[in-house]
Design an enzyme around this catalytic site. Sequence first.
Site, mmCIF file in Angstrom:
data_model
loop_
_atom_site.group_PDB
_atom_site.id
_atom_site.type_symbol
_atom_site.label_atom_id
_atom_site.label_comp_id
_atom_site.label_asym_id
_atom_site.label_seq_id
_atom_site.Cartn_x
_atom_site.Cartn_y
_atom_site.Cartn_z
ATOM 1 N N GLU A 76 0.928 -1.188 -0.008
ATOM 2 C CA GLU A 76 0.133 -0.109 0.064
ATOM 3 C C GLU A 76 0.924 1.235 0.073
ATOM 4 O O GLU A 76 0.588 2.141 -0.603
ATOM 5 C CB GLU A 76 -0.821 0.085 1.147
ATOM 6 C CG GLU A 76 -1.702 1.177 1.434
ATOM 7 C CD GLU A 76 -2.684 1.349 0.327
ATOM 8 O OE1 GLU A 76 -2.973 2.798 0.216
ATOM 9 O OE2 GLU A 76 -3.096 0.847 -0.516
ATOM 10 N N ASP A 77 2.052 1.389 0.741
ATOM 11 C CA ASP A 77 2.557 2.772 1.121
ATOM 12 C C ASP A 77 3.972 2.382 0.305
ATOM 13 O O ASP A 77 4.700 3.354 0.544
ATOM 14 C CB ASP A 77 2.756 2.820 2.650
ATOM 15 C CG ASP A 77 1.381 2.951 3.196
ATOM 16 O OD1 ASP A 77 0.460 3.561 2.444
ATOM 17 O OD2 ASP A 77 1.153 2.709 4.358
#
Length: 724
Positions: A76-77
């Site tokens: 996700e990051d």
Amino acid sequence: MLRQYELTERVCSYDPGADEDSLNRAYVYAMQKHGTQLRASGDPYFSHPVEVAGLLSEKRLDAASIMTGLLHDTVEDTDATLDEISKLFGDEVSGLVDGVTKLSQLELQSEQNKQAENFRKLVLAMSKDIRVLLVKLADRLHNMSTLHFIKKEEKRRRISRETMDIYVPLAERVGVRDWKEQLEELAFRELNPDARSSILKRLDFLNNEEGGLIDRVIKELQGLMDQHGLNAKVTGRQKSPYSIWRKMQRQNVGFEQLSDIMAFRVIVEDPNECYQALGVIHGQYTVVPGRFKDYVSLPKPNGYQSLHTGVIGPENQRIEIQIRTQHMHEVAELGVAAHWVYKGQSNDGSEPEVKPGHIANKEGNQYRWLRDMLDIMSNAAGPDEFLEHTKMEMFSDQVFVFTPKGDLHALPRGATPIDFAYSVHSEVGDHCVAAKVNGRIVPLRTKLRNGDQLEISTSKGQTPNPSWESFVVTGKARASIRRFIRSKQREQYISLGKEILENTFRQADYELTEKALKSILDKHGADTIETLHARIGEGQVTGREVLYSVYPGAKESQQVAKKMPQTRAKDLPAHAIPIRGLIPGMALHYAKCCHPLPGDRIVGIVTTGKGVTIHTIDCRTLEAFADMPERWIDVSWDMDSDEKSSFVGRISAVISNEPGALASLTTTIGRDGGNINNLKFTNRGQDFFDIMVDVEVTDVRQLSNIIAALRASSVVNTVERSQG
């Protein structure tokens, strides 16, 4: 923050077969990927996945879960990909990371429908592997512990409300008690800080006033166990501020009126000693009525076992006592995690029959709630409705009932035989016609009590009654009933819309062809002719609008039809749409202002989003639609139909104020085959009563016979059919 070697040593201490190399590589990989990223607190972002992994290790989860905790934010990051994680750490870890990642992506969006979609995906992910939920709970717990670093109050409250609405009951369902209580407290601190502060101050005052009370109670209870030869360990604690506040709200009492704010636990060696300890405590202290619960013989759906009792204990204090074995305590503290520890590992180190985290039928009631959620998901119209039903399913005290064979079913308090039927199987619920509770036939809306034994009678011809929705309490039952209503509504909307359209074209003397309808589908927001029919039946599109779309020139010739609709309707054209005994509240609605009955001259008014409302031809409400001829539909009763449906007719009567008058009136109505649906006194005088009676009849002729019989009664002064 846990160091790399500390995390690895902790995992290996309870799982000697864990892959140390993979754990170390996952730690380093996550640290490198997150690099210089910072959290709102200013701490390195990498501290978050390490803390999540640490929380999971405290629950003694397997190495794959720990690695997922370390890696759960990388896709996700950072620039990490699932393919890369799969190559480095295997498909199992990649699958778990994928499950958590999809949820996190949606969680960043705050709209209600996004929260609902997020929850729907969570249920799907954890139905494949329950460890996804455990990682998500650990992730949420650490985020909540650092929530105060977020500057926007609105965002903090939104996250806290979501935590209380979704993650707290899920933690309860999987039995992770300490995480549940921590999440409750952290959310409570944000949502109601004043109440929490007030309770904390009062608890501090009590502790100062009664200094050492908990220790003194523990000492006395421990001595009592020793005196009776029980090898037991006694512990005690003060209940949490949120637990106290919730009890104050539920019982509608003030803090001063609560007397059991302390809870004590007695840990014994085997289940038989649980009951021995209970006997000792009840023999020594006064029992508080209604506070005993036996979760040893009737475990909660999440596997929790314990005896609960309330007594007026040492120093005349009202206290709560829980009695359980060490194994029961492990399950109570670890929940599903303990289930994995005991069932996911075999003594010889071989692969277990059921893989950790995966649902199987042999798990019994452990995952029944999750399978029910999957059923709800398949029946719900969308994510919002799914979220509504699952909140109903999770936020509830429970009642335990039995099948005739002795199988146990846990249902929410207030559940009915219909809820029970749907908990057995959706087909049983759909075809339920009657229920016996403890051998006696009862109404289907009867509320069940602990220990009831139920027997459900079914019929293939039976379908869910829309009225059931008003009294069922389980999300599964409500979702199934709504699914049926939606399917029947669509069928009726399609049928009604088709007849309206054919009638409109016939009256205008234009040809209706499938080819013509296909050419104007997009204009009316339909993808198929069936959908167009449904939109017409629902009142979203009128038959005239479709006519003018197909034949634009028809609009001018139709202008002459704008004379008073009442006059046109009274002529009763030959092509009126026949009204059959459809389910009230579906495509057709019978007006409450005039209570039309078969035999009355009627007209239909298109009601946007609801279909057609049927009125009598002389109903005063029709005056409001005089300037809207496009909403008038020619209808007539299908008097040749074999279906005998019940309709409600309303009568007003003035009866003598004397003994037996009401009995005489009801007897007369019953003698002529009428069934009283509702009765209301509208005026009470010294000599006479004015009453309004709703009577179920088959047609206007039967109602006229009832009125004639009432006029012949000596206790009835006047009677007439009522409008309004």
